[in-house]
Enzyme design. Structure first.
Site, PDB file in Angstrom:
ATOM      1  CE  LYS A  95      17.934  -0.790 -17.764  1.00  0.00           C
ATOM      2  NZ  LYS A  95      17.094  -0.936 -16.582  1.00  0.00           N
ATOM      3  N   GLY A 197       1.348   5.461 -13.529  1.00  0.00           N
ATOM      4  CA  GLY A 197       1.487   4.254 -14.344  1.00  0.00           C
ATOM      5  C   GLY A 197       1.435   3.033 -13.443  1.00  0.00           C
ATOM      6  CB  VAL A 199       5.547   2.179  -9.929  1.00  0.00           C
ATOM      7  CG1 VAL A 199       5.980   2.361  -8.482  1.00  0.00           C
ATOM      8  CG2 VAL A 199       6.430   1.145 -10.614  1.00  0.00           C
TER       9      VAL A 199
HETATM   10  P1  NAD Z   1       4.777   3.441 -16.544  1.00  0.00           P
HETATM   11  O1  NAD Z   1       5.249   3.695 -17.931  1.00  0.00           O
HETATM   12  O2  NAD Z   1       3.763   2.385 -16.281  1.00  0.00           O
HETATM   13  O3  NAD Z   1       4.199   4.792 -15.920  1.00  0.00           O
HETATM   14  C1  NAD Z   1       4.809   6.025 -16.083  1.00  0.00           C
HETATM   15  C2  NAD Z   1       3.712   7.088 -16.018  1.00  0.00           C
HETATM   16  O4  NAD Z   1       4.333   8.358 -16.083  1.00  0.00           O
HETATM   17  C3  NAD Z   1       2.733   6.997 -17.193  1.00  0.00           C
HETATM   18  O5  NAD Z   1       1.396   7.039 -16.732  1.00  0.00           O
HETATM   19  C4  NAD Z   1       3.078   8.236 -18.027  1.00  0.00           C
HETATM   20  O6  NAD Z   1       1.979   8.782 -18.721  1.00  0.00           O
HETATM   21  C5  NAD Z   1       3.577   9.189 -16.947  1.00  0.00           C
HETATM   22  N1  NAD Z   1       4.378  10.275 -17.470  1.00  0.00           N
HETATM   23  C6  NAD Z   1       5.318  10.230 -18.452  1.00  0.00           C
HETATM   24  N2  NAD Z   1       5.803  11.472 -18.673  1.00  0.00           N
HETATM   25  C7  NAD Z   1       5.185  12.291 -17.798  1.00  0.00           C
HETATM   26  C8  NAD Z   1       5.280  13.678 -17.529  1.00  0.00           C
HETATM   27  N3  NAD Z   1       6.094  14.477 -18.223  1.00  0.00           N
HETATM   28  N4  NAD Z   1       4.491  14.193 -16.565  1.00  0.00           N
HETATM   29  C9  NAD Z   1       3.627  13.420 -15.871  1.00  0.00           C
HETATM   30  N5  NAD Z   1       3.502  12.089 -16.084  1.00  0.00           N
HETATM   31  C10 NAD Z   1       4.281  11.538 -17.022  1.00  0.00           C
HETATM   32  O7  NAD Z   1       6.107   3.201 -15.686  1.00  0.00           O
HETATM   33  P2  NAD Z   1       6.223   2.495 -14.274  1.00  0.00           P
HETATM   34  O8  NAD Z   1       6.567   1.063 -14.473  1.00  0.00           O
HETATM   35  O9  NAD Z   1       5.079   2.885 -13.408  1.00  0.00           O
HETATM   36  O10 NAD Z   1       7.555   3.189 -13.707  1.00  0.00           O
HETATM   37  C11 NAD Z   1       7.543   4.517 -13.192  1.00  0.00           C
HETATM   38  C12 NAD Z   1       8.972   4.962 -12.955  1.00  0.00           C
HETATM   39  O11 NAD Z   1       9.591   4.103 -12.007  1.00  0.00           O
HETATM   40  C13 NAD Z   1       9.857   4.905 -14.207  1.00  0.00           C
HETATM   41  O12 NAD Z   1      10.772   5.981 -14.133  1.00  0.00           O
HETATM   42  C14 NAD Z   1      10.601   3.586 -14.075  1.00  0.00           C
HETATM   43  O13 NAD Z   1      11.853   3.618 -14.727  1.00  0.00           O
HETATM   44  C15 NAD Z   1      10.775   3.510 -12.559  1.00  0.00           C
HETATM   45  N6  NAD Z   1      10.891   2.136 -12.064  1.00  0.00           N
HETATM   46  C16 NAD Z   1       9.904   1.226 -12.321  1.00  0.00           C
HETATM   47  C17 NAD Z   1      10.027  -0.072 -11.825  1.00  0.00           C
HETATM   48  C18 NAD Z   1       8.945  -1.102 -12.045  1.00  0.00           C
HETATM   49  O14 NAD Z   1       8.951  -2.148 -11.391  1.00  0.00           O
HETATM   50  N7  NAD Z   1       7.987  -0.859 -12.919  1.00  0.00           N
HETATM   51  C19 NAD Z   1      11.149  -0.439 -11.073  1.00  0.00           C
HETATM   52  C20 NAD Z   1      12.137   0.520 -10.802  1.00  0.00           C
HETATM   53  C21 NAD Z   1      11.995   1.805 -11.312  1.00  0.00           C
END
Ligand code: NAD
Length: 370
Positions: A95, A197, A199
């Site tokens: 990372k 978000g 996902v």
């Molecule tokens: P994103 O930033 O698009 O969405 C995250 C969402 O969570 C946002 O809408 C944000 O407003 C919300 N959020 C943040 N803090 C919050 C809180 N305290 N209470 C409620 N909502 C809150 O991220 P993403 O790409 O959708 O990823 C979501 C999670 O999955 C992350 O933890 C990321 O590390 C993990 N992840 C994502 C991927 C990927 O392909 N995008 C892959 C593996 C893991």
């Protein structure tokens, strides 16, 4: 003490902390990079390369200090090793973090400089997207190095991996339902998705299609509105009282560490299965608490591996169908972990880690003897 002496002491302390953390976490290599021209400050942590080159995204974040950035990159790179190993990929875990606010200090020069830095690691580390970094940045990095993935579609890349991640989480959730209810149907199940978000939105699409009753929570009103516009039946819930809801499944898709002592005292669901990384605030304590409460916790690094699978497919020549079909293995892999946890009377996180470590040792031993 003079300013110079103070700085020297801080640097010595940091150096000592790096070595100690590497020894404790089993990391192979940690590299710091400073570029005075662009102001780039970055750290790459290579946790393990027994299965192949270390792959993991670059996170750009306004860390308060270098120690905080170091702790994050060490923790995240270790997680990538387990994610790649349990998914059966021939990749190691690594990372990168860039210290700085991506909204104000990120630009082409900085990302290209970072690309040069990655190039200097000669393929031991392959970078991709993470928080604060997007496919455009990958494009800049790709001008300086071939050791990058997660490129936009017009450059032959896979683009946004989130739909693939969401598909894997959905299948991991179905696999959990099969274990708990004897059927993997989510029809009629009450499911809370925290985080709508990239996902979370795709996950809700799958759940609604299957007839689940979906509750959503987010601090971002725009994201909530996007979901309710597409799916008017979805109910928005406030953070306050969210864990007291009468639900069957909780899907953390926002932040890590939401499975903690406080939430577990209130949660009444049968399954926790979501996309967020590092969901358990403390792996041992909260893994055990889940088990004692009869909550099946689907290991996050297993069921959210779709994004990693997606970028790994890109390394061989991108094909979305191949990425989706490889992601389907998550269902059976989760079944195997649940079975092992039951047979050995251990938590699901312990079982998942054992599966990953077994693969690393078996395949790693063959590869090291070449
Ligand atoms: P994103 O930033 O698009 O969405 C995250 C969402 O969570 C946002 O809408 C944000 O407003 C919300 N959020 C943040 N803090 C919050 C809180 N305290 N209470 C409620 N909502 C809150 O991220 P993403 O790409 O959708 O990823 C979501 C999670 O999955 C992350 O933890 C990321 O590390 C993990 N992840 C994502 C991927 C990927 O392909 N995008 C892959 C593996 C893991």
């Amino acid at each position: 003490m003079s300013n110079t002496q103070e700085l020297t002491t801080v640097r010595q302390d940091l150096h000592k902390a790096v070595i100690e953390s590497m020894q404790n976490g089993g990391h192979e290599q940690v590299v710091h990079f400073y570029d005075h021209l662009t102001g780039l400050k970055a750290i790459v942590a290579i946790h393990n390369t027994w299965l192949g080159p270390a792959l993991g995204g670059t996170r750009m974040w306004a860390y308060n200090n270098e120690q905080e950035a170091l702790t994050d990159v060490l923790r995240l790179s270790r997680g990538m090793t387990y994610k790649a190993a349990i998914t059966g990929l021939n990749l190691g875990g690594g990372k990168a973090v860039i210290i700085g606010d991506s909204r104000t200090v990120k630009n082409e020069a900085l990302m290209r400089r970072f690309g040069k830095f990655v190039n200097g690691l000669a393929g031991r580390y392959i970078t991709a997207e993470d928080v604060g970094v997007n496919t455009r940045d990958m494009e800049y990095i790709a001008r300086e190095t071939e050791f990058v993935t997660g490129l936009p579609e017009f450059l032959g890349g896979g683009g946004d991996p989130s739909p693939v991640t969401a598909y894997g989480v959905y299948l991991g959730m179905k696999s959990s339902a099969k274990e708990v209810y004897g059927s993997d149907s989510l029809n009629g199940k009450k499911i809370l998705v925290q985080g709508t978000g990239k996902v979370g939105q795709h996950l809700v699409d799958h759940l609604i299609k299957e007839g689940a009753t979906v509750y959503i929570n987010d601090i971002n009103q725009e994201n909530l509105a996007l979901v309710t516009k597409t799916h008017p039946s979805v109910k928005v819930v406030e953070s306050e009282g969210m864990f007291d809801l009468d639900i069957d499944i909780y899907a953390p898709c926002a932040l890590g560490a939401t499975i903690n002592t406080e939430s577990l005292e209130r949660l009444r669901c049968a399954i926790v299965a979501g996309a967020a990384n590092n969901q358990l605030a403390d792996e041992m304590t909260h893994g055990n608490m889940c088990r004692e409460k009869g909550i099946l916790w689907a290991p996050d690094f297993l069921i959210n591996a779709g994004g990693l699978i997606n970028v790994s497919v890109e390394l061989e020549g991108y094909n979305r169908e191949r990425a989706m079909s490889a992601t389907e293995n998550i269902y059976q892999a989760a079944q195997n972990v649940f079975k092992m946890a039951k047979e050995l009377n251990i938590t699901t996180i312990e079982a998942a880690k054992q599966v990953a470590e077994k693969r690393m040792e078996e395949i790693g031993r063959i590869k090291l003897s070449y």
